[in-house]
Every structure is written in C-alpha cells, then in structure tokens.
Design a protein around this motif. Structure first.
Motif, PDB file in Angstrom:
ATOM      1  N   SER A  37     -17.360 113.694  85.034  1.00  0.00           N
ATOM      2  CA  SER A  37     -17.468 113.919  86.480  1.00  0.00           C
ATOM      3  C   SER A  37     -16.813 115.225  86.915  1.00  0.00           C
ATOM      4  O   SER A  37     -17.130 115.747  87.984  1.00  0.00           O
ATOM      5  N   GLU A  38     -15.935 115.784  86.084  1.00  0.00           N
ATOM      6  CA  GLU A  38     -15.264 117.038  86.422  1.00  0.00           C
ATOM      7  C   GLU A  38     -16.095 118.273  86.066  1.00  0.00           C
ATOM      8  O   GLU A  38     -15.883 119.337  86.638  1.00  0.00           O
ATOM      9  N   ILE A  39     -17.000 118.147  85.122  1.00  0.00           N
ATOM     10  CA  ILE A  39     -17.684 119.350  84.645  1.00  0.00           C
ATOM     11  C   ILE A  39     -19.176 119.415  84.965  1.00  0.00           C
ATOM     12  O   ILE A  39     -19.727 120.498  85.066  1.00  0.00           O
ATOM     13  N   PHE A  40     -19.832 118.275  85.127  1.00  0.00           N
ATOM     14  CA  PHE A  40     -21.276 118.307  85.384  1.00  0.00           C
ATOM     15  C   PHE A  40     -21.564 118.790  86.795  1.00  0.00           C
ATOM     16  O   PHE A  40     -20.867 118.417  87.744  1.00  0.00           O
ATOM     17  N   GLU A  41     -22.598 119.620  86.932  1.00  0.00           N
ATOM     18  CA  GLU A  41     -23.031 120.121  88.234  1.00  0.00           C
ATOM     19  C   GLU A  41     -24.427 119.597  88.529  1.00  0.00           C
ATOM     20  O   GLU A  41     -25.369 119.864  87.776  1.00  0.00           O
ATOM     21  N   ALA A  42     -24.567 118.890  89.635  1.00  0.00           N
ATOM     22  CA  ALA A  42     -25.861 118.310  89.999  1.00  0.00           C
ATOM     23  C   ALA A  42     -26.927 119.387  90.153  1.00  0.00           C
ATOM     24  O   ALA A  42     -28.074 119.209  89.722  1.00  0.00           O
ATOM     25  N   ARG A  43     -26.573 120.531  90.707  1.00  0.00           N
ATOM     26  CA  ARG A  43     -27.535 121.615  90.943  1.00  0.00           C
ATOM     27  C   ARG A  43     -28.190 122.062  89.641  1.00  0.00           C
ATOM     28  O   ARG A  43     -29.416 122.208  89.558  1.00  0.00           O
TER      29      ARG A  43
ATOM     30  N   THR B  70     -20.782 128.068  80.278  1.00  0.00           N
ATOM     31  CA  THR B  70     -19.820 127.807  81.361  1.00  0.00           C
ATOM     32  C   THR B  70     -18.741 126.847  80.885  1.00  0.00           C
ATOM     33  O   THR B  70     -17.549 127.076  81.109  1.00  0.00           O
ATOM     34  N   PHE B  71     -19.163 125.771  80.221  1.00  0.00           N
ATOM     35  CA  PHE B  71     -18.188 124.795  79.727  1.00  0.00           C
ATOM     36  C   PHE B  71     -17.233 125.440  78.723  1.00  0.00           C
ATOM     37  O   PHE B  71     -16.030 125.232  78.783  1.00  0.00           O
ATOM     38  N   VAL B  72     -17.775 126.229  77.813  1.00  0.00           N
ATOM     39  CA  VAL B  72     -16.938 126.866  76.790  1.00  0.00           C
ATOM     40  C   VAL B  72     -15.974 127.855  77.437  1.00  0.00           C
ATOM     41  O   VAL B  72     -14.783 127.905  77.079  1.00  0.00           O
ATOM     42  N   MET B  73     -16.475 128.635  78.400  1.00  0.00           N
ATOM     43  CA  MET B  73     -15.606 129.617  79.090  1.00  0.00           C
ATOM     44  C   MET B  73     -14.480 128.919  79.852  1.00  0.00           C
ATOM     45  O   MET B  73     -13.406 129.492  80.020  1.00  0.00           O
ATOM     46  N   GLU B  74     -14.728 127.693  80.310  1.00  0.00           N
ATOM     47  CA  GLU B  74     -13.702 126.933  81.022  1.00  0.00           C
ATOM     48  C   GLU B  74     -12.747 126.226  80.056  1.00  0.00           C
ATOM     49  O   GLU B  74     -11.863 125.492  80.485  1.00  0.00           O
ATOM     50  N   GLY B  75     -12.959 126.423  78.768  1.00  0.00           N
ATOM     51  CA  GLY B  75     -12.083 125.809  77.775  1.00  0.00           C
ATOM     52  C   GLY B  75     -12.522 124.431  77.317  1.00  0.00           C
ATOM     53  O   GLY B  75     -11.745 123.697  76.705  1.00  0.00           O
TER      54      GLY B  75
ATOM     55  N   GLY C 158     -14.821 123.396  75.005  1.00  0.00           N
ATOM     56  CA  GLY C 158     -15.690 123.539  73.843  1.00  0.00           C
ATOM     57  C   GLY C 158     -15.885 122.217  73.124  1.00  0.00           C
ATOM     58  O   GLY C 158     -15.440 121.158  73.588  1.00  0.00           O
ATOM     59  N   MET C 159     -16.505 122.302  71.998  1.00  0.00           N
ATOM     60  CA  MET C 159     -16.845 121.104  71.236  1.00  0.00           C
ATOM     61  C   MET C 159     -15.609 120.338  70.776  1.00  0.00           C
ATOM     62  O   MET C 159     -15.639 119.120  70.641  1.00  0.00           O
ATOM     63  N   SER C 160     -14.516 121.028  70.567  1.00  0.00           N
ATOM     64  CA  SER C 160     -13.303 120.360  70.077  1.00  0.00           C
ATOM     65  C   SER C 160     -12.377 119.898  71.202  1.00  0.00           C
ATOM     66  O   SER C 160     -11.275 119.422  70.928  1.00  0.00           O
ATOM     67  N   ALA C 161     -12.806 120.000  72.462  1.00  0.00           N
ATOM     68  CA  ALA C 161     -11.947 119.603  73.587  1.00  0.00           C
ATOM     69  C   ALA C 161     -11.606 118.118  73.527  1.00  0.00           C
ATOM     70  O   ALA C 161     -10.459 117.726  73.740  1.00  0.00           O
ATOM     71  N   ASN C 162     -12.576 117.280  73.239  1.00  0.00           N
ATOM     72  CA  ASN C 162     -12.369 115.841  73.061  1.00  0.00           C
ATOM     73  C   ASN C 162     -13.658 115.235  72.477  1.00  0.00           C
ATOM     74  O   ASN C 162     -14.653 115.941  72.302  1.00  0.00           O
ATOM     75  N   VAL C 163     -13.638 113.950  72.206  1.00  0.00           N
ATOM     76  CA  VAL C 163     -14.804 113.326  71.580  1.00  0.00           C
ATOM     77  C   VAL C 163     -15.997 113.278  72.530  1.00  0.00           C
ATOM     78  O   VAL C 163     -17.146 113.322  72.094  1.00  0.00           O
ATOM     79  N   PHE C 164     -15.749 113.186  73.825  1.00  0.00           N
ATOM     80  CA  PHE C 164     -16.842 113.226  74.793  1.00  0.00           C
ATOM     81  C   PHE C 164     -17.590 114.543  74.682  1.00  0.00           C
ATOM     82  O   PHE C 164     -18.822 114.582  74.594  1.00  0.00           O
ATOM     83  N   MET C 165     -16.867 115.663  74.688  1.00  0.00           N
ATOM     84  CA  MET C 165     -17.520 116.975  74.619  1.00  0.00           C
ATOM     85  C   MET C 165     -18.269 117.134  73.296  1.00  0.00           C
ATOM     86  O   MET C 165     -19.374 117.676  73.276  1.00  0.00           O
ATOM     87  N   SER C 166     -17.699 116.652  72.215  1.00  0.00           N
ATOM     88  CA  SER C 166     -18.379 116.744  70.918  1.00  0.00           C
ATOM     89  C   SER C 166     -19.702 115.989  70.949  1.00  0.00           C
ATOM     90  O   SER C 166     -20.744 116.518  70.543  1.00  0.00           O
ATOM     91  N   SER C 167     -19.676 114.757  71.437  1.00  0.00           N
ATOM     92  CA  SER C 167     -20.910 113.958  71.469  1.00  0.00           C
ATOM     93  C   SER C 167     -21.904 114.543  72.473  1.00  0.00           C
ATOM     94  O   SER C 167     -23.118 114.518  72.233  1.00  0.00           O
ATOM     95  N   TYR C 168     -21.401 115.104  73.563  1.00  0.00           N
ATOM     96  CA  TYR C 168     -22.278 115.747  74.553  1.00  0.00           C
ATOM     97  C   TYR C 168     -23.006 116.940  73.936  1.00  0.00           C
ATOM     98  O   TYR C 168     -24.224 117.070  74.042  1.00  0.00           O
TER      99      TYR C 168
END
Length: 190
Positions: A47-53, A108-113, A115-125
């Motif tokens: 909910s913090e990173i997804f943008e509806a637009r 955008t996600f990677v630039m905000e820090g 990346g894939m190793s941020a947590n298991v949610f980001m990896s699976s995403y």
C-alpha cells in the motif's frame, strides 16, 4: 488449405495449448508464492508503493491491445490487409507503452530503495510481475516476426495460423494481467 496442412496446424495448436497449460501452472505457483509473502513483515508494504495511476494507465493499454489484435484478426479473415496491419501495429504500440509503464514502475521502486532484496514481498512481486513483463516483451518480438513474415508473403493459410496461435498467447498474457491486477494491486490500492 489441404488435409496435410490441417493436420500440421492442429498439431501446432495442440502443442501450443500444452505450452499455455504449463505457463498457467507456473503463474499459479508464482501467485501462490506472492500471496504467501504479502504483505511482508517489514517495509515497504504494498500500500506504500503502488500507484493507482500507473496501474490504471498500463492496464488500459495492455487490455486494449487484445481488442486491437482481435480487430486485426477479423480484418485478416475479411481480406482487409491494411486493417490487419493497423490492428497488429497498434497492438504492438500498446504493448510497448505498457512495457514502458512497467519499466518506470520498477525503476521508481529501485530508486526509492525498494529493490528485489528489500523483503520477501518485493522479491515475489518482481518475479511475478517481471515474468509477465518478459512475456509482453517476447510478444512484441513475436509481432515483429509476424510483420516480417507478412511482408515476405508467406502462404496466406500459414500466416493466418501463425497469427491465430499468437493471438492465443497474447490473450493469455492479458488474462494473466487481469489476475495480477486483482491479486497484486487492487487489494492494496482500495
């Protein structure tokens, strides 16, 4: 189309449906993995990173591409080659635009820090949505090959079958995106 061509095309269709079945199982496993690891126990949360637009705009382009491909298929059946090429060209353009939105979202996600190793949610995403994006990229390449085959004037019956098999693939990619919208994005955008 003679009898031998019909059998050949049926074998190709059957093989391709088996391939799509395997792809469906692979995506089902990735969806299950995503659901197990989402939301993560640490930040970032979906909910913090997804943008509806971004989700809405990319979805409009990708899902509309199924319609433009369908129009191209109908034009081929009616012998309207200009409309066929227009439908296939617009489908390719919409796919490229969709892919640009995906690249923008990932960078955008990677630039905000995140990346894939941020947590298991980001990896699976990244694995789930990234694999879908790879399928879109493959589809763009396939469309380019269809254009080449059209202009090289391969036999009409063969081109028709190749476009039909591609359309199965493309509609499958769009169906997977509908599941991604419903499972990955919507629960965290509402």
């Amino acid at each position: 189309m003679n009898r031998e061509e019909q059998y050949l095309f049926q074998d190709k269709k059957m093989g391709f449906f088996i391939y799509l079945g395997v792809e469906a199982i692979m995506f089902a496993v990735l969806f299950a993995t995503y659901l197990i690891f989402t939301p993560a126990s640490s930040r970032p949360y979906p909910s913090e990173i997804f943008e509806a637009r971004i989700v809405i705009l990319s979805s409009i382009f990708l899902l509309s591409s199924s319609g433009t491909l369908w129009l191209g298929e109908r034009a081929l059946k009616k012998g309207k080659d200009t409309l066929l090429l227009t439908g296939l060209g617009v489908t390719m353009l919409f796919a490229i635009i969709f892919l640009c939105f995906e690249v923008y979202e990932f960078t955008t996600f990677v630039m905000e820090g995140h990346g894939m190793s941020a947590n298991v949610f980001m990896s699976s995403y990244y694995v789930l949505v990234g694999l879908h994006a790879a399928h879109v990229l493959f589809g763009i390449g396939w469309m380019a090959i269809l254009f080449v085959q059209y202009f090289r004037q391969i036999p009409r019956s063969l081109f028709t079958e190749k476009l039909l098999i591609f359309s199965y693939y493309w509609h499958f990619v769009d169906i997977v995106w509908v599941f991604i919208i419903g499972i990955v994005y919507v629960p965290y955008l509402l």
